[in-house]
Enzyme design. Structure first.
Site, PDB file in Angstrom:
ATOM      1  N   ARG A 120       0.812  -1.237   0.000  1.00  0.00           N
ATOM      2  CA  ARG A 120       0.000   0.000   0.000  1.00  0.00           C
ATOM      3  C   ARG A 120       0.834   1.271   0.000  1.00  0.00           C
ATOM      4  NH1 ARG A 120      -2.824  -3.094   3.770  1.00  0.00           N
ATOM      5  NH2 ARG A 120      -4.625  -4.110   2.838  1.00  0.00           N
ATOM      6  N   GLU A 184      11.926  19.565 -23.528  1.00  0.00           N
ATOM      7  CA  GLU A 184      11.128  19.806 -22.315  1.00  0.00           C
ATOM      8  C   GLU A 184      11.640  21.056 -21.598  1.00  0.00           C
ATOM      9  OE1 GLU A 184       8.426  18.115 -21.611  1.00  0.00           O
ATOM     10  OE2 GLU A 184       8.621  16.215 -22.668  1.00  0.00           O
ATOM     11  N   ARG A 243      -1.596  22.265 -13.838  1.00  0.00           N
ATOM     12  CA  ARG A 243      -0.666  21.197 -14.225  1.00  0.00           C
ATOM     13  C   ARG A 243      -0.844  20.810 -15.686  1.00  0.00           C
ATOM     14  NH1 ARG A 243       1.773  16.225 -10.589  1.00  0.00           N
ATOM     15  NH2 ARG A 243       3.197  15.543 -12.216  1.00  0.00           N
ATOM     16  N   ASN A 247       1.578  20.224 -20.425  1.00  0.00           N
ATOM     17  CA  ASN A 247       1.407  19.406 -21.632  1.00  0.00           C
ATOM     18  C   ASN A 247       1.513  20.220 -22.916  1.00  0.00           C
ATOM     19  OD1 ASN A 247       1.030  17.164 -19.992  1.00  0.00           O
ATOM     20  ND2 ASN A 247      -1.173  17.487 -19.869  1.00  0.00           N
ATOM     21  N   HIS A 250       2.126  18.599 -26.289  1.00  0.00           N
ATOM     22  CA  HIS A 250       1.989  17.154 -26.130  1.00  0.00           C
ATOM     23  C   HIS A 250       0.838  16.558 -26.941  1.00  0.00           C
ATOM     24  CE1 HIS A 250       4.979  17.714 -23.099  1.00  0.00           C
ATOM     25  NE2 HIS A 250       4.944  16.463 -22.696  1.00  0.00           N
ATOM     26  N   HIS A 267      10.148  10.985 -27.378  1.00  0.00           N
ATOM     27  CA  HIS A 267       9.059  11.815 -26.868  1.00  0.00           C
ATOM     28  C   HIS A 267       9.391  13.316 -27.021  1.00  0.00           C
ATOM     29  CE1 HIS A 267       5.837  13.072 -24.210  1.00  0.00           C
ATOM     30  NE2 HIS A 267       6.714  13.710 -23.450  1.00  0.00           N
TER      31      HIS A 267
HETATM   32  P1  NAD Z   1      14.528   6.369 -20.823  1.00  0.00           P
HETATM   33  O1  NAD Z   1      14.305   6.181 -19.387  1.00  0.00           O
HETATM   34  O2  NAD Z   1      14.080   5.293 -21.744  1.00  0.00           O
HETATM   35  O3  NAD Z   1      16.061   6.682 -21.089  1.00  0.00           O
HETATM   36  C1  NAD Z   1      16.496   6.909 -22.403  1.00  0.00           C
HETATM   37  C2  NAD Z   1      17.709   6.046 -22.745  1.00  0.00           C
HETATM   38  O4  NAD Z   1      18.849   6.605 -22.122  1.00  0.00           O
HETATM   39  C3  NAD Z   1      17.632   4.608 -22.264  1.00  0.00           C
HETATM   40  O5  NAD Z   1      18.235   3.789 -23.226  1.00  0.00           O
HETATM   41  C4  NAD Z   1      18.477   4.597 -20.993  1.00  0.00           C
HETATM   42  O6  NAD Z   1      19.029   3.344 -20.726  1.00  0.00           O
HETATM   43  C5  NAD Z   1      19.537   5.601 -21.359  1.00  0.00           C
HETATM   44  N1  NAD Z   1      20.150   6.311 -20.241  1.00  0.00           N
HETATM   45  C6  NAD Z   1      19.533   6.909 -19.204  1.00  0.00           C
HETATM   46  N2  NAD Z   1      20.409   7.614 -18.489  1.00  0.00           N
HETATM   47  C7  NAD Z   1      21.618   7.443 -19.066  1.00  0.00           C
HETATM   48  C8  NAD Z   1      22.910   7.937 -18.804  1.00  0.00           C
HETATM   49  N3  NAD Z   1      23.140   8.817 -17.824  1.00  0.00           N
HETATM   50  N4  NAD Z   1      23.930   7.521 -19.595  1.00  0.00           N
HETATM   51  C9  NAD Z   1      23.690   6.672 -20.634  1.00  0.00           C
HETATM   52  N5  NAD Z   1      22.487   6.210 -20.978  1.00  0.00           N
HETATM   53  C10 NAD Z   1      21.456   6.595 -20.200  1.00  0.00           C
HETATM   54  O7  NAD Z   1      13.813   7.707 -21.364  1.00  0.00           O
HETATM   55  P2  NAD Z   1      13.462   9.125 -20.734  1.00  0.00           P
HETATM   56  O8  NAD Z   1      13.377  10.038 -21.881  1.00  0.00           O
HETATM   57  O9  NAD Z   1      14.324   9.479 -19.591  1.00  0.00           O
HETATM   58  O10 NAD Z   1      12.007   8.893 -20.133  1.00  0.00           O
HETATM   59  C11 NAD Z   1      10.915   8.585 -20.959  1.00  0.00           C
HETATM   60  C12 NAD Z   1       9.815   8.058 -20.075  1.00  0.00           C
HETATM   61  O11 NAD Z   1       9.454   9.061 -19.125  1.00  0.00           O
HETATM   62  C13 NAD Z   1       8.546   7.695 -20.822  1.00  0.00           C
HETATM   63  O12 NAD Z   1       8.099   6.448 -20.379  1.00  0.00           O
HETATM   64  C14 NAD Z   1       7.550   8.784 -20.401  1.00  0.00           C
HETATM   65  O13 NAD Z   1       6.233   8.322 -20.378  1.00  0.00           O
HETATM   66  C15 NAD Z   1       8.039   9.104 -19.017  1.00  0.00           C
HETATM   67  N6  NAD Z   1       7.682  10.444 -18.541  1.00  0.00           N
HETATM   68  C16 NAD Z   1       7.126  10.527 -17.313  1.00  0.00           C
HETATM   69  C17 NAD Z   1       6.788  11.765 -16.799  1.00  0.00           C
HETATM   70  C18 NAD Z   1       6.225  11.860 -15.416  1.00  0.00           C
HETATM   71  O14 NAD Z   1       5.818  12.957 -15.018  1.00  0.00           O
HETATM   72  N7  NAD Z   1       6.214  10.791 -14.671  1.00  0.00           N
HETATM   73  C19 NAD Z   1       7.031  12.931 -17.537  1.00  0.00           C
HETATM   74  C20 NAD Z   1       7.634  12.800 -18.798  1.00  0.00           C
HETATM   75  C21 NAD Z   1       7.956  11.544 -19.297  1.00  0.00           C
HETATM   76  N1  GLY Z   2       4.984  15.782 -17.407  1.00  0.00           N
HETATM   77  C1  GLY Z   2       3.727  16.365 -17.074  1.00  0.00           C
HETATM   78  C2  GLY Z   2       3.413  16.321 -15.617  1.00  0.00           C
HETATM   79  O1  GLY Z   2       4.217  15.893 -14.828  1.00  0.00           O
HETATM   80  O2  GLY Z   2       2.341  16.707 -15.237  1.00  0.00           O
END
Ligand code: NAD
Ligand code: GLY
Length: 380
Positions: A120, A184, A243, A247, A250, A267
């Site tokens: 939880r 971003e 919030r 986006n 997006h 993305h």
């Molecule tokens: P990711 O986590 O897939 O990382 C991108 C690539 O970089 C991967 O291959 C990873 O292994 C590599 N990598 C990461 N750090 C590294 C480093 N320091 N050195 C070498 N390689 C490295 O992608 P991302 O762009 O970080 O995240 C995308 C995800 O985030 C999506 O799933 C998206 O939905 C999510 N997201 C979430 C939020 C939120 O508010 N929670 C906001 C935006 C995006």
């Molecule tokens: N990335 C959009 C949010 O965190 O609300």
């Protein structure tokens, strides 16, 4: 002790600090929030190759306390969450323990989701290692896994107890991922901070060269904006609270990701083009000036980000895919648009003809085509 900048995310009993600096991963003092508690760590193979040893040493984590997944969006799944939860249960992790996410947004979202549902809810710490994760996904408590019907459709709001953003970790990041994260970054300037936007125009080359002071300042400026907005609207109120402004770009961006198949466009790349489209529509509405539209497009272009949709994508594809987006409320599409650089609004009240003109311009005014039929919902 390494010097760091500290920001607070003010959420009452769920408040926490974001620590930003160079060399934080290897410094035991960075992990004060854990207060010596038992912890387990989730990461992916790319990140582990470069950075796991430093964190393990600083926190004295044994190998069996660390789970290394394959990199990539496909790991952010219900099945993988089950595997992680199994691993935590097998280790008899108690409710007083914490889960650490060392990686990009994929690891952060997955670990956060597992922490939210394990017994939880247990504490978790975000150690973001991509620029996107350092300025966006690690802050604000959105956690999720994907479902075959759409991205981020299964999730929970669960705030971390600390975010530790080490600028040095970005030195191993592939350049394309760095550029995607910069989309971003530019988004924050466009939606909330004209001074920051000007600062980015002036200092972009130093940020791209990963000069530590400039990278740290970039992350600090972005996180300050995100922390303020999350503090105002922690759970993204369905009636369109502040919030939703995060986006910007997006809705068009997700249409591009869906059209091209997830994984083709990063993305941030899709969001970059989406922001150009949102800025163009805002200009047609008489809101941002031509010079502001030009500044937005130019800065994204200087980063090396795409400013046009994929070849072959037609207005009809945007219509079809955007109809599935959750920003459609009561049958009416709502878009985040710009009144000026630094001021965004969520609007259902845009001119349909202006939207058509934007879609025609960006799609090269070709005939409407069917395109691949990806019926894929997205929750951001
Ligand atoms: P990711 O986590 O897939 O990382 C991108 C690539 O970089 C991967 O291959 C990873 O292994 C590599 N990598 C990461 N750090 C590294 C480093 N320091 N050195 C070498 N390689 C490295 O992608 P991302 O762009 O970080 O995240 C995308 C995800 O985030 C999506 O799933 C998206 O939905 C999510 N997201 C979430 C939020 C939120 O508010 N929670 C906001 C935006 C995006
Ligand atoms: N990335 C959009 C949010 O965190 O609300």
């Amino acid at each position: 002790m390494t010097t760091s900048r500290i920001l607070n995310v003010e959420l009452g009993t769920r408040s926490y600090q974001i620590r930003i600096g160079s060399g934080l991963l290897a410094d035991a003092a960075s992990y004060q929030a854990l207060r010596g508690r038992r912890a387990m760590l989730l990461t992916d193979r790319h990140v582990a190759d470069h950075h796991l040893a430093a964190v393990q040493t600083a926190l004295r984590l044994a190998d069996e306390q660390c789970l290394i997944l394959e990199p990539g969006e496909s790991e952010k799944s219900w099945d993988q969450a089950g595997r992680v939860l199994d691993w935590m249960l097998s280790a008899r992790l108690g409710r007083d323990a914490a889960l650490i996410a060392l990686g990009g947004g994929v690891i952060g979202d997955l670990a956060g989701f597992c922490a939210a549902v394990y017994q939880r809810g247990i504490d978790f710490v975000q150690i973001p290692t991509t620029l996107l994760a350092q300025v966006d996904s690690s802050v604000g408590g959105k956690t999720a896994v994907n479902h075959e019907r759409g991205k981020n459709l299964i999730g929970a709001f669960h705030q971390p107890i600390a975010v530790i953003a080490d600028t040095q970790a970005l030195s191993t990041l592939p350049p394309r991922e760095l550029r995607a994260g910069l989309a971003e970054v530019i988004k924050y300037g466009l939606l909330a901070d004209p001074i920051m936007f000007g600062w980015l125009e002036k200092n972009l080359d130093r940020i791209l060269a990963l000069e530590p002071q400039f990278v740290a300042e970039t992350i600090e400026r972005c996180c300050a904006i995100k922390a303020r907005i999350v503090g105002l609207d922690e759970r993204e109120s369905v009636s369109g609270g502040p919030r939703a402004l995060l986006n910007l770009g997006h809705t068009f961006g997700h249409a591009i990701e869906t059209f091209s198949g997830y994984g083709e466009w990063l993305h941030g790349e899709a969001v970059a083009t989406g922001m150009c489209m949102a800025a163009d529509l805002s200009h047609r509405m008489g809101w941002i000036k031509a010079i502001e539209l030009d500044r937005a497009t130019r800065l994204l272009g200087r980063v090396g980000l795409p400013t046009l949709p994929p070849e072959g994508m037609q207005p009809a594809d945007f219509h079809r895919i955007m109809g599935l987006d959750k920003k459609v409320k009561g049958g009416k599409l709502r878009l985040v648009l710009l009144r000026s650089i630094g001021e965004a609004v969520l609007s259902a009240d845009f001119d349909e003809a202006a939207l058509e003109a934007t879609l025609d311009k960006f799609c090269g005014a070709g005939p409407g085509g069917a395109g691949p039929a990806h019926a894929f919902a997205v929750s951001v």
